[in-house]
Design an enzyme around this catalytic site. Structure first.
Site, PDB file in Angstrom:
ATOM      1  N   HIS A  14      18.378  26.985  23.166  1.00 15.63           N
ATOM      2  CA  HIS A  14      18.438  26.958  24.627  1.00 15.63           C
ATOM      3  C   HIS A  14      17.032  26.954  25.196  1.00 15.63           C
ATOM      4  CE1 HIS A  14      18.233  31.553  25.645  1.00 15.63           C
ATOM      5  NE2 HIS A  14      17.555  31.297  24.555  1.00 15.63           N
ATOM      6  N   CYS A  33      10.095  31.229  26.593  1.00 15.13           N
ATOM      7  CA  CYS A  33      11.492  30.776  26.646  1.00 15.13           C
ATOM      8  C   CYS A  33      11.661  29.511  27.497  1.00 15.13           C
ATOM      9  CB  CYS A  33      12.390  31.883  27.184  1.00 15.13           C
ATOM     10  SG  CYS A  33      12.475  33.299  26.076  1.00 15.13           S
ATOM     11  N   HIS A  39      14.125  26.470  22.070  1.00 14.54           N
ATOM     12  CA  HIS A  39      13.951  27.466  21.014  1.00 14.54           C
ATOM     13  C   HIS A  39      15.345  27.955  20.633  1.00 14.54           C
ATOM     14  CE1 HIS A  39      14.255  30.135  24.515  1.00 14.54           C
ATOM     15  NE2 HIS A  39      14.622  31.099  23.673  1.00 14.54           N
ATOM     16  N   HIS A  41      18.163  30.798  18.459  1.00 12.53           N
ATOM     17  CA  HIS A  41      18.489  32.171  18.061  1.00 12.53           C
ATOM     18  C   HIS A  41      19.613  32.151  17.035  1.00 12.53           C
ATOM     19  CE1 HIS A  41      16.109  34.021  21.240  1.00 12.53           C
ATOM     20  NE2 HIS A  41      16.612  33.127  22.074  1.00 12.53           N
ATOM     21  N   HIS A  80      25.179  25.571  16.184  1.00 16.09           N
ATOM     22  CA  HIS A  80      24.262  24.449  15.977  1.00 16.09           C
ATOM     23  C   HIS A  80      24.275  23.471  17.157  1.00 16.09           C
ATOM     24  CE1 HIS A  80      24.261  26.132  11.960  1.00 16.09           C
ATOM     25  NE2 HIS A  80      23.087  25.544  11.813  1.00 16.09           N
ATOM     26  N   GLU A 127      21.252  38.483  20.898  1.00 23.92           N
ATOM     27  CA  GLU A 127      20.372  37.321  20.838  1.00 23.92           C
ATOM     28  C   GLU A 127      19.332  37.514  19.732  1.00 23.92           C
ATOM     29  OE1 GLU A 127      18.431  35.009  24.374  1.00 23.92           O
ATOM     30  OE2 GLU A 127      17.118  36.682  23.825  1.00 23.92           O
TER      31      GLU A 127
END
Length: 138
Positions: A14, A33, A39, A41, A80, A127
């Site tokens: 995200h 971010c 990036h 998680h 994914h 997260e």
């Protein structure tokens, strides 16, 4: 009343940004971010349901059924994927962990509560190891 929790896992990317803001403003507010290259998680999801145990089975809900619901309504849509671009229930929303947690709850409430006497109590979304959000409905 008993509470049962199922843990699932998914990986997703995200980006935190607002299109109407400049790159500088996005970086000022969201820091790394706001990276234009996204990036990701490794999310851990905990879904807690509540209700009374059925004495015939000894269950509140068959955990295989709960797993199937979570996978169909959440994991398959998120794993994914790019939360900002690929996830229908996040369209037009900021891809924060807080809002993602709320929307996962909304996705699961109806199919879980289709089982008589079973209620969605909470969704907790990690997260990172240190950062999580939990939603109880509202």
């Amino acid at each position: 009343m008993i509470h049962i929790t199922r843990k699932e896992h998914f990986n997703a990317a995200h980006r935190m940004y607002r299109e109407e803001w400049s790159a500088e403003k996005n970086f000022e507010v969201f820091g790394k971010c706001a990276n234009p290259n996204w990036h990701g998680h490794n999310y851990n999801l905990f879904v807690t349901v509540k209700g009374e145990v059925t004495h015939a089975t000894g269950y509140l809900i068959d955990l295989k059924e709960l797993k199937t619901i979570i996978n169909e309504y959440v994991i398959e849509k998120l794993d994914h994927k790019n939360i900002n671009k690929d996830v229908d229930f996040m369209a037009g929303k900021m891809a924060s962990t807080e809002l993602l947690c709320i929307e996962i709850f909304n996705q699961l409430k109806e199919p879980i509560e289709a089982y008589e006497g079973v209620f969605l109590h909470s969704v907790k979304l990690y997260e990172t190891e240190n950062n999580s959000a939990e939603y109880f409905g509202g």
